[in-house]
Design a protein around this motif. Structure first.
Motif, short mmCIF file in Angstrom:
data_model
loop_
_atom_site.label_atom_id
_atom_site.label_comp_id
_atom_site.label_asym_id
_atom_site.label_seq_id
_atom_site.Cartn_x
_atom_site.Cartn_y
_atom_site.Cartn_z
N ASP A 1 1.03 5.57 -6.36
CA ASP A 1 0.21 5.13 -5.22
C ASP A 1 0.68 5.79 -3.92
O ASP A 1 -0.01 5.75 -2.90
N ASN A 2 1.86 6.41 -3.95
CA ASN A 2 2.31 7.20 -2.80
C ASN A 2 1.82 8.63 -3.01
O ASN A 2 2.06 9.23 -4.06
N GLU A 3 1.15 9.16 -1.98
CA GLU A 3 0.53 10.47 -2.13
C GLU A 3 1.46 11.56 -1.58
O GLU A 3 2.01 11.40 -0.48
N ILE A 4 1.62 12.63 -2.33
CA ILE A 4 2.46 13.74 -1.86
C ILE A 4 1.58 14.99 -1.73
O ILE A 4 0.96 15.43 -2.69
N ILE A 5 1.53 15.51 -0.51
CA ILE A 5 0.67 16.67 -0.24
C ILE A 5 1.53 17.81 0.29
O ILE A 5 2.32 17.62 1.23
N LEU A 6 1.40 18.96 -0.33
CA LEU A 6 2.14 20.14 0.13
C LEU A 6 1.13 21.16 0.65
O LEU A 6 0.14 21.45 -0.01
N MET B 1 0.83 -1.19 0.00
CA MET B 1 0.00 0.00 0.00
C MET B 1 0.87 1.25 0.00
O MET B 1 1.91 1.28 0.66
N GLY B 2 0.43 2.25 -0.75
CA GLY B 2 1.21 3.49 -0.85
C GLY B 2 1.23 4.26 0.47
O GLY B 2 0.40 4.06 1.34
N LYS B 3 2.20 5.15 0.58
CA LYS B 3 2.34 5.99 1.78
C LYS B 3 1.90 7.41 1.47
O LYS B 3 1.86 7.81 0.30
N ARG B 4 1.64 8.15 2.54
CA ARG B 4 1.30 9.57 2.34
C ARG B 4 2.40 10.44 2.98
O ARG B 4 2.68 10.30 4.17
N ILE B 5 2.97 11.29 2.15
CA ILE B 5 4.01 12.20 2.64
C ILE B 5 3.42 13.60 2.64
O ILE B 5 2.95 14.09 1.62
N LYS C 1 13.38 4.73 2.62
CA LYS C 1 12.56 4.03 3.61
C LYS C 1 11.35 3.37 2.93
O LYS C 1 11.02 2.23 3.22
N ILE C 2 10.73 4.12 2.03
CA ILE C 2 9.54 3.58 1.38
C ILE C 2 9.89 2.40 0.48
O ILE C 2 9.16 1.41 0.39
N LYS C 3 11.07 2.47 -0.16
CA LYS C 3 11.47 1.39 -1.05
C LYS C 3 12.26 0.29 -0.32
O LYS C 3 12.83 -0.60 -0.96
N SER C 4 12.34 0.44 1.00
CA SER C 4 13.12 -0.49 1.84
C SER C 4 14.53 -0.69 1.32
O SER C 4 15.07 -1.80 1.32
N SER C 5 15.14 0.38 0.87
CA SER C 5 16.56 0.33 0.49
C SER C 5 17.31 1.21 1.49
O SER C 5 16.72 1.77 2.40
N SER C 6 18.62 1.34 1.30
CA SER C 6 19.33 2.16 2.28
C SER C 6 19.82 3.44 1.60
O SER C 6 20.14 3.45 0.42
N SER C 7 19.81 4.51 2.39
CA SER C 7 20.26 5.80 1.84
C SER C 7 21.56 6.18 2.50
O SER C 7 21.71 6.11 3.71
N THR C 8 22.51 6.57 1.68
CA THR C 8 23.81 6.95 2.23
C THR C 8 23.99 8.46 2.20
O THR C 8 24.96 8.99 2.70
N PHE D 1 -0.70 11.61 8.05
CA PHE D 1 0.53 11.37 7.29
C PHE D 1 1.27 10.12 7.76
O PHE D 1 1.10 9.69 8.91
N ASP D 2 2.08 9.56 6.85
CA ASP D 2 3.04 8.51 7.23
C ASP D 2 4.42 9.15 7.45
O ASP D 2 5.17 8.76 8.34
N TYR D 3 4.74 10.10 6.60
CA TYR D 3 6.00 10.85 6.71
C TYR D 3 5.66 12.34 6.70
O TYR D 3 4.78 12.77 5.93
N LEU D 4 6.37 13.10 7.54
CA LEU D 4 6.11 14.54 7.60
C LEU D 4 7.43 15.29 7.40
O LEU D 4 8.45 14.94 8.00
N VAL D 5 7.39 16.33 6.57
CA VAL D 5 8.56 17.21 6.42
C VAL D 5 8.12 18.62 6.83
O VAL D 5 7.22 19.21 6.20
N ILE D 6 8.74 19.14 7.88
CA ILE D 6 8.39 20.49 8.36
C ILE D 6 9.37 21.46 7.71
O ILE D 6 10.58 21.42 7.97
N SER D 7 8.83 22.32 6.86
CA SER D 7 9.68 23.30 6.17
C SER D 7 8.97 24.65 6.22
O SER D 7 8.74 25.29 5.19
N LEU D 8 8.64 25.05 7.44
CA LEU D 8 7.80 26.23 7.63
C LEU D 8 8.59 27.53 7.72
O LEU D 8 8.03 28.61 7.92
#
Ligand SMILES: Cc1cc2nc3c(=O)[nH]c(=O)nc-3n(C[C@H](O)[C@H](O)[C@H](O)COP(=O)(O)OP(=O)(O)OC[C@H]3O[C@@H](n4cnc5c(N)ncnc54)[C@H](O)[C@@H]3O)c2cc1C
Length: 381
Positions: free
Chosen positions: A28-33, A1-5, A316-323, A97-104
């Motif tokens: 299927d992943n939703e992006i809301i600004l 299932m998609g995630k909501r960011i 995280k969503i793709k279950s891979s690792s970020s360097t 949300f599943d993921y939140l980015v605060i850029s206020l």
């Protein structure tokens, strides 16, 4: 299932995260600004708007344009954040949300300096800058004071660039205008170190601009056109341009994501807050540097941090690792107003102090800034 960011703020950092994630994640992943403003405003260009080199329409883009790319835009103020239920409350309803980015970003509070709202032109506000433009058009002679009311403030170079641009503007018109920059700082851009600060001071001096450091404003007296400082000194002006006090966006008051600095506390490399899957980037954060001062508030950092955060969320969503990690690198153009600009760049995370180099001002750096402006408004819209 998609995630909501959910991304809070469509300024420098939020715009980049939304774009990056839309490109890298499946639909299927939703992006809301979410932003309270309708438009994204390119702040560096405000200085060109001030002297008539740009019109308002050239330096803004409607955030609703992002919908064409599959980014949902909610034009509403964020009223409350609930980290327990992972919900953002807005005037147009609640958004989970599943993921939140605060850029206020950082908010400004001109009302904190008595007299500011009544008589100072706000350099950090679109309508303030439009009013400066009108006022300088009719300003034949006298003293302009550019007043930095407190630190930290965003883009530590901007007040000095404004002074240089205005000086050139009045020289060209052959008007007898004195310009003075007054600040609580010991040197311009103190985090960048004395080499950069002294270079800026010498640029000011060459243009006949007075630099008055270590002066903390107490109040402004609009009737007598006089500024009072904490050390009881007074300074008169004919036209006052102010950089208002900055602070945390009110919606984050008493939020559990704040650190001792009163700004959002993040991991300096990943930008994750103490709450899992909740990130914060840009001016709303405060990242302490080895020399004791925080990382300056500037769009360049919001941008580079946004690149890191989008990659982490994607991984995280793709279950891979970020360097990818934010490494404290940044750069800054310093406009001189005569078709030339200086350029400083380096590593702000360097220990024991930021390592920066400043290039001699040239037409090339001015051209680079113009190209950057065009690229920014094309790239993300
Ligand atoms: C005159 C000027 C010149 C500058 N020049 C430069 C430069 O040359 N180089 C550089 O690197 N930086 C520059 N900057 C600084 C740069 O613009 C900021 O540091 C940068 O925009 C910070 O990005 P951000 O994403 O953290 O916040 P912002 O870009 O400020 O975005 C924050 C967003 O959040 C929204 N928001 C806030 N509260 C709410 C709420 N409650 N609900 C909904 N939305 C909300 C705001 O409307 C805004 O759109 C300049 C700034 C100014 C004022």
């Amino acid at each position: 299932m998609g995630k909501r960011i959910v991304i809070l703020g469509g300024g420098t950092g939020g715009l980049v995260v939304a774009n990056r994630l839309r490109r890298s994640l499946t639909r299927d992943n939703e992006i809301i600004l979410i932003d309270k403003e309708k438009n994204h405003l390119l702040n560096p260009s405000l200085l060109w708007l001030m002297v008539g080199w740009r019109e308002e329409i050239q330096i803004q883009k409607p955030l609703s344009l992002l919908e064409r790319k599959g980014i949902r835009f909610i034009n509403a103020p964020v009223l409350k954040l609930d980290f327990e239920t992972k919900t953002v409350l807005t005037s147009q309803g609640d958004v989970s949300f599943d993921y939140l980015v605060i850029s206020l970003g950082a908010s400004t509070f001109p009302e904190k300096v008595p007299g500011f709202v009544e008589d100072a032109f706000d350099l950090y506000d679109l309508s303030g800058v439009k009013n400066i433009r009108k006022a300088i058009g009719n300003f034949e002679k006298g003293r302009i004071v550019i007043l930095i009311t407190s630190t930290p403030f965003k883009c530590p170079a901007a007040p000095y660039e404004a002074a240089l641009i205005l000086s050139e503007y009045f020289n060209r018109k052959r008007r007898d205008v004195d310009i003075e920059v007054v600040t609580p700082e010991p040197l311009p851009m103190p985090v960048a170190g004395p080499e950069v600060g002294n270079m800026v001071v010498s640029l000011l001096q060459r243009s006949g601009i007075r630099f008055t450091p270590q002066h903390q404003v107490l109040k402004i007296d609009p009737e007598n056109k006089e500024i009072s400082f904490q050390d009881e000194k007074k300074l008169s002006y004919d036209l006052l341009i102010g950089i208002p006090p900055h602070g945390l966006p009110p919606v984050l008051k008493d939020s559990p994501v704040l650190g001792e600095s009163g700004w959002v506390k993040v991991n300096p490399k990943t930008l994750e807050t103490d709450f899992r899957n909740i990130y914060a980037i840009g001016d709303v954060t405060s990242i302490p540097l080895p020399l004791g001062r925080p990382l300056p508030k500037a769009g360049v950092f919001a941008h580079f941090q946004a690149e890191v955060v989008s990659q982490h969320i994607e991984a995280k969503i793709k279950s891979s690792s970020s360097t990818k990690e934010f490494d404290g690198r940044g750069y800054c153009f310093i406009e001189l107003g005569n078709g030339r600009a200086g350029y400083a760049s380096g590593n702000f995370y360097a220990d024991p102090k930021p390592m920066l180099k400043m290039k001699e001002p040239s037409a090339l750096w001015h051209l680079a800034k113009v190209l950057f402006e065009k690229w920014w408004l094309w790239r993300w819209f």
